[in-house]
Design an enzyme around this catalytic site. Structure first.
Site, short mmCIF file in Angstrom:
data_model
loop_
_atom_site.label_atom_id
_atom_site.label_comp_id
_atom_site.label_asym_id
_atom_site.label_seq_id
_atom_site.Cartn_x
_atom_site.Cartn_y
_atom_site.Cartn_z
N CYS A 35 83.48 -21.72 9.73
CA CYS A 35 83.29 -20.41 9.53
C CYS A 35 84.41 -19.52 9.72
CB CYS A 35 82.23 -20.22 10.86
SG CYS A 35 81.79 -18.54 10.82
N CYS A 73 83.69 -28.99 16.71
CA CYS A 73 82.56 -28.05 16.96
C CYS A 73 81.28 -28.68 17.37
CB CYS A 73 82.42 -27.27 15.88
SG CYS A 73 81.26 -25.80 15.94
#
Length: 387
Positions: A198, A100
């Site tokens: 997340c 990410c």
């Protein structure tokens, strides 16, 4: 001091909030961007970016900066989540936070910030960037707060990315970050730190993964090849895992010396060809310890591999640096790390990250390791298959 137009990634947490405040105090033109990276079940109890955006907007209001809400969910799904699923399907344990950072926060986000006329970007990571006056290269350094250092997750950043990045809270300890945030009245000064990825949040991991990967049950065997249980699918387990095996009450005759019949079981190997999970008893079983590993897909912050061979490395986050020697094969090819002391549960798919003191040099993805019960390889050319 030169003043810049800086775009800050505001996550809703206190670290990025103080980052924005510190930069504005220094006289920079600061703009906040909230990144939305996940949309599936975003309104669930486990992962709600809506709440985080409200917190980020409240921070921007207090600091007196603009904030923009940007949706990177499509990029995230293509560049990070798809790879995450491919790795689990192959029996490895990926680290999506590393991907990410490389693909979203310091690529898609950086590109967007540059289109907004930014000269720099900043995030709330606990790390530092320093320009080496001798080499004129940017160095990625550990954060000063050793308990919060996040350089491990940032090791794939390149020279162009590091040149445009600031990590203000990397110079502070977490306690100081919260103290300052409290003093200046930031609304999220005492907000709990986010944990996990997340899109998973704090939900049961196996339950989440089973929505995307097919379960394929198979046997759990001990080191002697005796069946001691059944697994739900190799993708749902990782090396060193202790919980969730369903064999806690099983005794094993001839267990490793000192482990005892009731010593806990740990995942030691995954045989994809036979769909077999191998578990062993005792935290320090030889099958869980490795002096050597191979990694590939290397990325070096300096743009080239380090010249020195005596370094330290981490094979997982929140691990003490371990002394090791780096050996390269013919380029392109895998790299080998040999450790002075055995490393526990070295896991394919995780990152091996190298350091020279406080400088993060880069690293790569662990492909395989040599258990302690097998002799180290010779200096012959490295092949992942050989290990």
């Amino acid at each position: 001091m030169t003043h810049h137009r800086i775009v800050v990634g505001l996550s809703g947490g206190v670290d990025s909030a103080l980052t924005a405040w510190l930069l504005k105090q220094q006289g920079h033109e600061v703009v906040g961007i909230f990144m939305k990276n996940w949309e599936d079940d975003d309104d669930s109890q486990y992962c709600s970016s809506n709440v985080d955006f409200v917190d980020a907007a409240a921070v921007a209001d207090v600091i007196g900066i603009e904030i923009e809400h940007v949706n990177f969910a499509a990029d995230y799904k293509d560049r990070v989540f798809a790879e995450f699923l491919r790795e689990y399907q192959a029996g490895r344990t990926p680290n999506p936070d590393v991907l990410c950072n490389a693909e979203i926060k310091f690529k898609a986000f950086l590109d967007h910030a540059m289109r907004l006329g930014a000269e720099k970007i900043a995030t709330g990571h606990y790390a530092r960037v320093r320009l080496n006056p001798d080499t004129q290269r940017h160095e990625l350094l550990k954060g000063l707060d050793a308990s919060k250092d996040q350089s491990y997750f940032l090791h794939r950043l390149s020279q162009p990315q590091l040149a445009k990045t600031l990590f203000p809270v990397g110079e502070l300890h977490k306690t100081e970050v919260r103290r300052i945030a409290d003093e200046i009245g930031l609304p999220n000064a005492q907000k709990k730190d986010s944990t996990g990825i997340c899109f998973i949040g704090e939900r049961p991991f196996r339950e989440f993964l089973s929505r995307y990967l097919q379960t394929q049950p198979g046997p759990i065997k001990d080191e002697r090849g005796r069946t001691i249980g059944e697994h739900v699918g190799l993708s749902f387990y990782t090396l060193g895992q202790r919980q969730g095996l369903g064999i806690g009450g099983v005794k094993a005759k001839g267990a490793p010396r000192g482990s005892g019949d009731h010593a806990p079981w740990f995942v030691a190997r995954k045989d994809m060809a036979t769909n077999t999970l191998v578990a062993v008893q005792g935290h320090d079983h030889p099958w869980l310890l490795s002096h050597e590993l191979v990694f590939d897909d290397a990325a070096w912050t300096a743009g080239a591999a380090p010249e020195m061979t005596a370094l330290t490395a981490k094979t997982r986050y929140r691990q003490q640096d371990a002394a090791c020697a780096l050996q390269a094969a013919d380029t392109p090819g895998p790299w080998r790390l040999r450790f002075d002391a055995p490393q526990w549960a070295v896991t394919p798919g995780q990152s091996a990250v190298l350091y020279d003191g406080e400088i993060c040099l880069g690293g790569g993805v662990i492909a395989s390791s040599v258990p302690q019960d097998r002799p180290p390889t010779s200096a012959a050319p490295i092949t992942a298959k050989a290990l």
